[in-house]
Motif scaffolding. Sequence first.
Motif, mmCIF file in Angstrom:
data_model
loop_
_atom_site.group_PDB
_atom_site.id
_atom_site.type_symbol
_atom_site.label_atom_id
_atom_site.label_comp_id
_atom_site.label_asym_id
_atom_site.label_seq_id
_atom_site.Cartn_x
_atom_site.Cartn_y
_atom_site.Cartn_z
ATOM 1 N N VAL A 26 0.990 32.022 11.651
ATOM 2 C CA VAL A 26 0.812 30.735 10.966
ATOM 3 C C VAL A 26 1.084 29.583 11.934
ATOM 4 C CG1 VAL A 26 1.652 29.269 9.091
ATOM 5 C CG2 VAL A 26 1.367 31.723 8.719
ATOM 6 N N VAL A 46 -4.912 30.086 6.331
ATOM 7 C CA VAL A 46 -4.695 28.749 6.893
ATOM 8 C C VAL A 46 -6.073 28.118 7.016
ATOM 9 C CG1 VAL A 46 -3.813 27.381 8.808
ATOM 10 C CG2 VAL A 46 -2.659 29.521 8.175
ATOM 11 N N VAL A 95 -2.076 26.127 3.494
ATOM 12 C CA VAL A 95 -1.399 27.328 3.971
ATOM 13 C C VAL A 95 -0.979 28.150 2.761
ATOM 14 C CG1 VAL A 95 0.523 28.255 5.314
ATOM 15 C CG2 VAL A 95 -0.544 26.103 6.003
#
Length: 321
Positions: free
Chosen positions: A240, A271, A258
């Motif tokens: 991430v 994402v 996200v």
Amino acid sequence: MDCARLAEALSGARGKQEVFRRALAALEAEGIIRCGEAYGVGEGLKLYQMQGCRTTCPLVAHSRALAEEALQRGEKVVDGPFVALPIRQGEKTLAVLVLSLAEGQELPEALPALLLLALKRPGLELAGRLLWAQEEERRRVGRELHDGVGSLLTAALLTLKVAERRPEKLPEARARVAEALEEVRRLSQELRMPLLDDLGLDEALRRYLEGYRRHGLEVEARLQVPPLPKEKEVALFRVVQEALTNVLRHARAGRVKVELWPEGDRLFGLVEDDGVGFDPESTPPSVGLLGMQERIQGLGGSLVLRSAPGQGTRVEFGVPL
């Protein structure tokens, strides 16, 4: 499907996980399957997942049960559009593919033989590629130390030399040293991830995302993270983190989404940004993207990047819990 194309796709694979990742990608690209998963066979004939679906789909709910049945029977199992295909060497099952066939499609007859050849071929295992990715990460940190901290400290030193003759320059020198110290702290936090150590993945990501809001991004977060082993938390945080770094550096986005959520025995992630996008076919993969892929594959999952000029970028992944 032209089996020569499948053989070519498998020819450069390094290690079992990449063999199955390439096979599934090739079958999907040819329109033969909608999606697929791969299981290895461990001690005591226990299945462990090597490649999982990157999105939620009907296959996910049936995959493991079909794989178990194919392993026990030692032959192909068909359940509607789903096919569980054991890859066997003599009487021993090495792996099981579970596939969701596209309407009207059949699997190439040569698929098991090609996969067996690819699995038996000597090659570098995934660990070698992970070490390469780690070495690239060290080089990146080294560049940031040299270009960022080094430049700030050099400027501070020059300012201090001037301040020997002009004391009014001392506040400027102090400011430059403070900037260098702040940069060192930032790099240290990236490497150590104290939030992750203290709070776990869910809360660490929430606090990490606050930093992107301060950069002017509108951040939409939907995080539902169950308890995970520490090594899995670290890998997912890095994925991430790298995806968001790319958004900040390249996307010129105003909004980023996200998401992490469990479903069945999988954890899925997303994402997505509304930035300028790019053409993945004509853009060489970056070290960051390769690192994300390696981390997800190392967890037995799969990752895909979707983008187009003017249409933003979307990174999707799924890993076994």
